[in-house]
Design an enzyme around this catalytic site. Sequence first.
Site, short mmCIF file in Angstrom:
data_model
loop_
_atom_site.label_atom_id
_atom_site.label_comp_id
_atom_site.label_asym_id
_atom_site.label_seq_id
_atom_site.Cartn_x
_atom_site.Cartn_y
_atom_site.Cartn_z
N ARG A 57 -46.95 -59.65 -4.13
CA ARG A 57 -47.13 -60.63 -3.07
C ARG A 57 -46.27 -61.86 -3.34
O ARG A 57 -45.70 -62.44 -2.43
CB ARG A 57 -48.62 -60.99 -2.95
CG ARG A 57 -49.41 -59.91 -2.23
CD ARG A 57 -50.90 -60.19 -2.27
NE ARG A 57 -51.47 -59.85 -3.58
CZ ARG A 57 -52.44 -60.54 -4.17
NH1 ARG A 57 -52.95 -61.59 -3.59
NH2 ARG A 57 -52.90 -60.14 -5.34
N HIS B 101 -60.01 -57.95 -8.39
CA HIS B 101 -58.59 -58.14 -8.10
C HIS B 101 -58.36 -57.66 -6.68
O HIS B 101 -58.81 -56.57 -6.32
CB HIS B 101 -57.72 -57.36 -9.09
CG HIS B 101 -56.28 -57.76 -9.03
ND1 HIS B 101 -55.48 -57.40 -7.99
CD2 HIS B 101 -55.53 -58.50 -9.85
CE1 HIS B 101 -54.27 -57.92 -8.18
NE2 HIS B 101 -54.28 -58.58 -9.31
#
Lengths: 250, 556
Positions: free
Chosen positions: B346, B326
Site C-alpha cells: 500500500r 493486520h
Amino acid sequence: MDTAALTEKVAAKAVPIYIMGKRYEVPEALTIMKAMEYAGYQYIRGCGCRGGVCGACATVYRKAGDYKIYTGLACQTVVEPDMYLAQIPFYPANRATYDFESAEPTPETVFKLYPELFRCVACNACTKVCPMDVEVLDYVSALKRGDLKAAAEISFDCIQCGLCASRCMGEMAQYHIAQLARRLAGGKLAAKAEHLGKMCADIEGGAFADLLGGLKSMSVDELKKVYTEREMEPHMGADEWTPASSHGLA
Amino acid sequence: MPYTPELKELIKAVERTRPERVERKRRGEEIPFLSLDERKERLKFHPDFKEEGRRPLQVGPSKGYAIAHEIADLLEAGSRVDPDRIDLSAPAYTTDVLVIGGGGAGTSAAILAAERGANVILATKLRHGDANTMMAEGGIQAATKGHKDSPYFHYLDVMGGGHFTNVPELVETLVTQAPDAIRWLEHQGVNFTKQADGTLETIHGGGTSRKRMHYAADITGAEIMRTIRDEARNHADRISVLEFSPAVELVLDESGHCAGAVLYNMETEEYFVIRAKAVIMATGGCGRLHIQGFMTTNHYGATADGIVLGYRAGVPVAFLHTVQYHPTGIVFPEQAEGILITEKFRGAGANLVNVEGNQFVNEREPRDVEAASIIKECVHEGKGVPTPTGRLGIWLDSPMIEQLAGEGTVKREFPGKYILYKRFDIDISKEPMLIYPTLHYQNGGLEFRPSGETCVPGLFIAGEVAGGIHGANRLMGNSLLDIIVFGRIAGTSAADYLAAGVSEGKLSLDHVRAYNAEVDAAGVSDGRVAPAIIPNYTDPAVRERQLTAHYVGNVR
C-alpha cells in the site's frame, strides 16, 4: 483456521501421498505441512513460521516413476498425488566462529574462515535443490572470486534451510558462508548512513528533551490537537521534502 | 492454485477502474483520512469491540480485567506440572542470565548481556530464530532524517496510533533510542536498502506523518534476525542456546526474586531446572491462539507462554484487551491463508478495492482502522469478494505499482511475495491479491518499565510479551523497532543488576502452588493447563482414535 475446518470447507477429493514411504490419503488442496497434520502428525521439529521464510520445514520428495529429486518448503508446497516425501528438519553444517568487529571485509577473511569454499566443483546441485530459487552456485562462484557484494546480493533470499549443504559435493555449508558475506558487505563495504549518525548525535546532545517533555506533559486533548495538526509528508514526494514549519525538528 | 474462472471474472472490475485510480494516485488524490471521531465510529467494526469476545479474569494480579477468552483460558488454568514433582535442589544448568525466547528481543538481549560479561543461556521453544521477528516484512521505524523528521513526530505518530493510551515514558524511550537501534543493526551488517551514498531508503507506513520506515527489501525481519543470530553465535563462549526447550514456569527464590525457570525438553520429554541470577522474558505473542477464530500471520510457537508464566509470578497484564489484526492477510489461495502481505504494497501505491472495483478507505490509516474498514466493507456492506470456500476478501491491487513505478517493480521490491504467489500460478504484477484481516500482534502484555524491569526483581522483559509501548494499537514498523530497543535495554539492565550483586536464596515454586490454589478456589480451570506451548492442529478424528496417546494440554 485449523486443518479440520479447512478440510471440511474445501471438501476436496483425497489424494495418496507417501510420508517417509507410508501411504496416507489427504485432501488434495493441502500443503505438505497441513497434510501431515491431517494425517495425524503433531509437529515439534520441521515446522516454524508456516509462512515460507524461516527454513524449518525443508522437504525432499520424488514422484512415482520419476528419477528426479524435488524439494520444497512443507508449509508452501501443495501435495501432489503419489509424492514420496521426507522432511529434513536439521542437517549438520560447519559454521566458523569469528570476531565481527575485527573482521576485514576482504576475500581473505572468507577464504580463511571457510577454506572448503574451494572444494566446490561447480556441479550446481545446490542451485537445483534450493526451494527459494536462489542461484547458490552463482554466489559460491562470486565468493571464490572474492566478490562479497555480489555474493550478498545473490544470496539475499536465502532462508538457511540447509538443503544446499545436504547436496554439496564439496561438503561445505554454503549458507553460512553467504551469511558472513552479507554481514561484511552490509556492515563494512556499504557506505554508512550519514544522516543516521547526525540524528544519534542530536539525541545524545539532548536536542529533543524539551520537545518530548512538552508532549509528555500534555493532556490527551492537547496531544490530539497537536497530532491532528501535524504536517503529513506527501506520499509520492521526494526524500528531500521539508515541512513548512521547523517546529519539532533539531 | 490460480484464480478460478469466477475470480478471474471478478478481477475485471478491478482492471476496469485501474486506469482512473492510477491517474488519481499520480495526481496525489487520496481518499481523505478519517477524523479522530470518524475513526472511533469505524472501530466499532473491529473485533476488539465485540463484547462477547472477552471476559473478566477471575484470578491473578489483574483480576477483573476483561480480555479475550482464548488468553483468559490460559491464565485461568493450572500448571502443566505439579510443583511438588520438580526437584529444585539440583538444577541442570546454572547461569548468570537466562533469556527465554530466541527471537529478535531475546537475541539482542543475550548479545548485550554477554558483551557486558554475563554468561547467558538462551532457551527457546523451537529453533533459535523461529519467531515472529523472522516474518516481519515491511520495515523498522526510526526518525533518522533530521531535515524533516525527529523523535517528536515519531512520538506523536505512536501515540495517535495507540489512541493516546500508550505509556508515555515507554514511547519516549522507544522513539529516542530508535536511531541508535538502526545504527547498531547497520553496524552488525544488516543490509538495509540504501542509496549509493549510504542514505537509507525510507517510506511511509500506516499512521506515519513522515517517511521513516527503513527496510531490507521485503524481508526486513528475516535479515535482522539472521544477522543478530549470527552475532549471538559468535559469542558462543558466553551464550549457550537450548533449542526445543520452552519454559513452563518461572522459579523464584525465597525472597521473591526471579531465579530461573523450569523448562521442558520437547524431544526427551524431561522437565529440568535452570538456576539464573536474572531472567529475561522474551517469548513473543499469541497469534496461534486464533482469537475469535481468526487466521494468523504468526509463527507456530506464538502461544502467549510468557504471559502465563509472568502473570503467575505476580506481574499484572496491560492492554491485553486489544489484539492487532493486520489488515491484509492472504485469504486466497487457501493454502496460504493468514500469511501477511506487507503494508509496503500500500505504501508503494496499491489500492484496496471492493468487489465492484471501488476504493472505500485510505490505504494508510492505522492498522485497526484499516482492518475495521475491510471487515465493514465485506460483512456489513456486502461488497466483499467471495472465495471458492465461502470466505470474503478485498482486492489489493498490486499491478498498479507496475504502472506507477515501472514494469518489474513488484518482482524487484517484493521478491518474497512474488515467489510465493508464483508457486500458485498467480503473477501479482499482473493480477491483484485477495486479502482479509489476519490476527497479527498482541498489542498488550506484561507490565514493565522503560528499564525492562517488572515488579518482580530479577525478571526483565522485552518484545511482544510486554505491554504499554503501543497502547491499544501498534503502527507498522514499531514492533521490529521495539524488540531491538527493549531487547538491548533488557540485556543491559540484567547485566547491571548482576553487577550490583545478587544474593542467591533457596529456590521456590510456592507462587505456582498459590496460583493453582487460587484457580481451584475460583473453580474456573475446568481441568485446563497452561502454557499452551504449541497449537493443536492434528485432525480431531485422528485424535479420537489415538486411544492410548496422552496429551497434556495441546502437547502429546
